[in-house]
Scaffold this motif. Structure first.
Motif, mmCIF file in Angstrom:
data_model
loop_
_atom_site.group_PDB
_atom_site.id
_atom_site.type_symbol
_atom_site.label_atom_id
_atom_site.label_comp_id
_atom_site.label_asym_id
_atom_site.label_seq_id
_atom_site.Cartn_x
_atom_site.Cartn_y
_atom_site.Cartn_z
ATOM 1 N N ALA A 180 -8.408 4.671 10.498
ATOM 2 C CA ALA A 180 -8.675 3.621 9.507
ATOM 3 C C ALA A 180 -7.448 2.749 9.287
ATOM 4 C CB ALA A 180 -9.118 4.266 8.191
ATOM 5 N N ALA A 181 -6.265 3.366 9.301
ATOM 6 C CA ALA A 181 -5.036 2.584 9.132
ATOM 7 C C ALA A 181 -4.814 1.644 10.313
ATOM 8 C CB ALA A 181 -3.845 3.524 8.963
ATOM 9 N N TRP A 182 -5.095 2.108 11.532
ATOM 10 C CA TRP A 182 -4.956 1.225 12.691
ATOM 11 C C TRP A 182 -5.954 0.073 12.619
ATOM 12 C CZ3 TRP A 182 -0.935 0.818 15.554
ATOM 13 C CH2 TRP A 182 -0.132 1.912 15.841
ATOM 14 N N LEU A 216 2.418 -2.817 9.956
ATOM 15 C CA LEU A 216 2.211 -1.388 10.205
ATOM 16 C C LEU A 216 2.540 -0.561 8.972
ATOM 17 C CD1 LEU A 216 3.600 -0.662 13.798
ATOM 18 C CD2 LEU A 216 1.317 -0.115 12.946
ATOM 19 N N ASN A 217 3.640 -0.884 8.319
ATOM 20 C CA ASN A 217 4.039 -0.148 7.123
ATOM 21 C C ASN A 217 3.009 -0.309 6.012
ATOM 22 O OD1 ASN A 217 5.836 1.456 5.590
ATOM 23 N ND2 ASN A 217 6.665 -0.369 4.620
ATOM 24 N N ASP A 218 2.491 -1.522 5.818
ATOM 25 C CA ASP A 218 1.488 -1.745 4.781
ATOM 26 C C ASP A 218 0.175 -1.040 5.096
ATOM 27 O OD1 ASP A 218 3.314 -3.297 3.450
ATOM 28 O OD2 ASP A 218 2.542 -5.196 4.233
ATOM 29 N N PHE A 271 -0.235 1.816 6.929
ATOM 30 C CA PHE A 271 -0.118 3.260 6.857
ATOM 31 C C PHE A 271 0.422 3.746 5.505
ATOM 32 C CE2 PHE A 271 -0.381 2.742 11.424
ATOM 33 C CZ PHE A 271 -1.167 3.822 11.792
ATOM 34 N N ASN A 272 0.972 2.852 4.715
ATOM 35 C CA ASN A 272 1.432 3.192 3.369
ATOM 36 C C ASN A 272 0.888 2.162 2.377
ATOM 37 O OD1 ASN A 272 3.474 5.418 4.078
ATOM 38 N ND2 ASN A 272 4.177 3.709 5.331
ATOM 39 N N PRO A 273 -0.432 2.169 2.143
ATOM 40 C CA PRO A 273 -1.042 1.111 1.327
ATOM 41 C C PRO A 273 -0.661 1.158 -0.134
ATOM 42 C CG PRO A 273 -2.655 2.825 1.838
ATOM 43 C CD PRO A 273 -1.411 3.153 2.622
ATOM 44 N N THR A 274 -0.140 2.293 -0.618
ATOM 45 C CA THR A 274 0.191 2.385 -2.045
ATOM 46 C C THR A 274 1.590 1.899 -2.368
ATOM 47 O OG1 THR A 274 0.939 4.673 -1.750
ATOM 48 C CG2 THR A 274 -1.361 4.343 -2.317
ATOM 49 N N ILE A 275 2.422 1.649 -1.333
ATOM 50 C CA ILE A 275 3.777 1.198 -1.578
ATOM 51 C C ILE A 275 3.738 -0.236 -2.093
ATOM 52 C CG2 ILE A 275 5.967 0.594 -0.497
ATOM 53 C CD1 ILE A 275 5.658 2.937 1.310
ATOM 54 N N GLY A 276 4.421 -0.475 -3.160
ATOM 55 C CA GLY A 276 4.474 -1.823 -3.724
ATOM 56 C C GLY A 276 3.435 -2.084 -4.799
#
Length: 306
Positions: free
Chosen positions: A34-36, A294-296, A298-303
């Motif tokens: 899903a992240a990809w 890529l960071n956003d 695979f890490n959707p909660t950051i920020g």
């Protein structure tokens, strides 16, 4: 006369139901898929991924289509035109051929350094994070030693002792840049080694190297890929900076070498500096934007504001 009924034999159920087996925790493959998909749907990916692929294809197959980058068969300092799409340089060489060949060197340095950094980081960080103990201590000390080495100073010393060579520059950049990737791999390996499916593999008797290769490393790849994409941009910038100050292979000029040669012709040949500088800017921008995407993904909660 009452007929006496014989009682039916009672059949006891001698087989007791088997206890339900506890399900083995599954590997987090669906979340990564899903992240990809989210990464590929992001606007920045749709814009910069084709741009980066275009640069890679031009660098890979362009030298077969353009002319000789060292042939001085044309008038000097011709501006871009229909005959020469990027003009000619101060010696009468076709600048399109030189930019295409220079892009091959710059991209080869960037991606080679990134692959070497990822390889070293996966081996050292994976072993340190999974096994821990004295292995972790030794690996961390090794990474700290290479992390404090000044890459620019090493490149200067190597150029003075061994001569300017692309392979030497790639080796020096990889040696000084891999600890950043290794620290990320170590942290992910420590986290993943505590998860349920890894504990189940250990309980089943699988060897540690097999678990590390088949379960820990694949699930640690998303943040590693993010760090690797950033390494590509950093390596291209550092190599361009080294080539700009004269530390480069004169037989295989990169975009930085073209910028160095264009210093004395900024007024009469503005395209000599603009074109390779724009190429460096676009490639580094594309790589960094893809790393952020890529960071956003695979890490959707950051920020997010909590």
């Amino acid at each position: 006369m009452t007929q006496q009924m014989s009682p039916e034999p009672l059949t006891a159920n001698t087989t007791s139901p088997a206890p339900a087996a506890h399900p083995v925790p599954e590997r987090p493959r669906d979340g990564q898929s899903a992240a990809w998909r989210a990464f590929l749907r992001r606007p920045s990916t749709l814009l910069f991924l084709p741009l980066l692929i275009l640069f890679v294809l031009v660098a890979a197959f362009g030298p077969l289509l353009v002319g000789d980058p060292v042939a001085t068969a044309f008038p000097k300092l011709l501006p871009p035109s229909g005959e020469h799409l990027l003009g000619t340089d101060m010696l009468g060489r076709d600048y399109l051929a030189r930019v295409v060949h220079g892009g091959r060197i710059s991209l080869a340095v960037g991606f080679s350094v990134a692959v070497l950094c990822m390889t070293f980081g996966l081996v050292v960080g994976g072993l340190a994070g999974y096994y821990g103990g004295w292995i972790d201590t030794v690996m961390v000390k090794v990474a700290e030693f290479f992390q404090v080495l000044p890459g620019l100073v090493l490149a200067l010393v190597a150029a003075a002792l061994l001569g300017s060579n692309i392979a030497i520059i790639v080796a020096i950049l990889a040696i000084t840049m891999w600890p950043g990737v290794g620290r990320i791999v170590r942290a992910e390996a420590m986290r993943i080694s505590k998860l349920g499916y890894v504990e189940s593999q250990r309980a089943a008797g699988f060897h540690g190297v097999r678990i590390l290769w088949s379960d820990v490393i694949p699930n640690a790849m998303p943040p590693v890929l993010v760090a690797t994409t950033m390494t590509v941009g950093r390596a291209i910038l550092i190599e361009s900076g080294l080539a700009y100050i004269g530390i480069g292979d004169p037989g295989n000029p990169s975009w930085g070498s073209l910028l160095n040669a264009a210093q004395s012709y900024m007024r009469d040949g503005w395209w000599l500096a603009l074109i390779p500088g724009t190429c460096i800017f676009l490639v580094v921008l594309a790589v960094n934007m893809l790393g952020d995407a890529l960071n956003d993904a695979f890490n959707p909660t950051i920020g997010r504001v909590k």
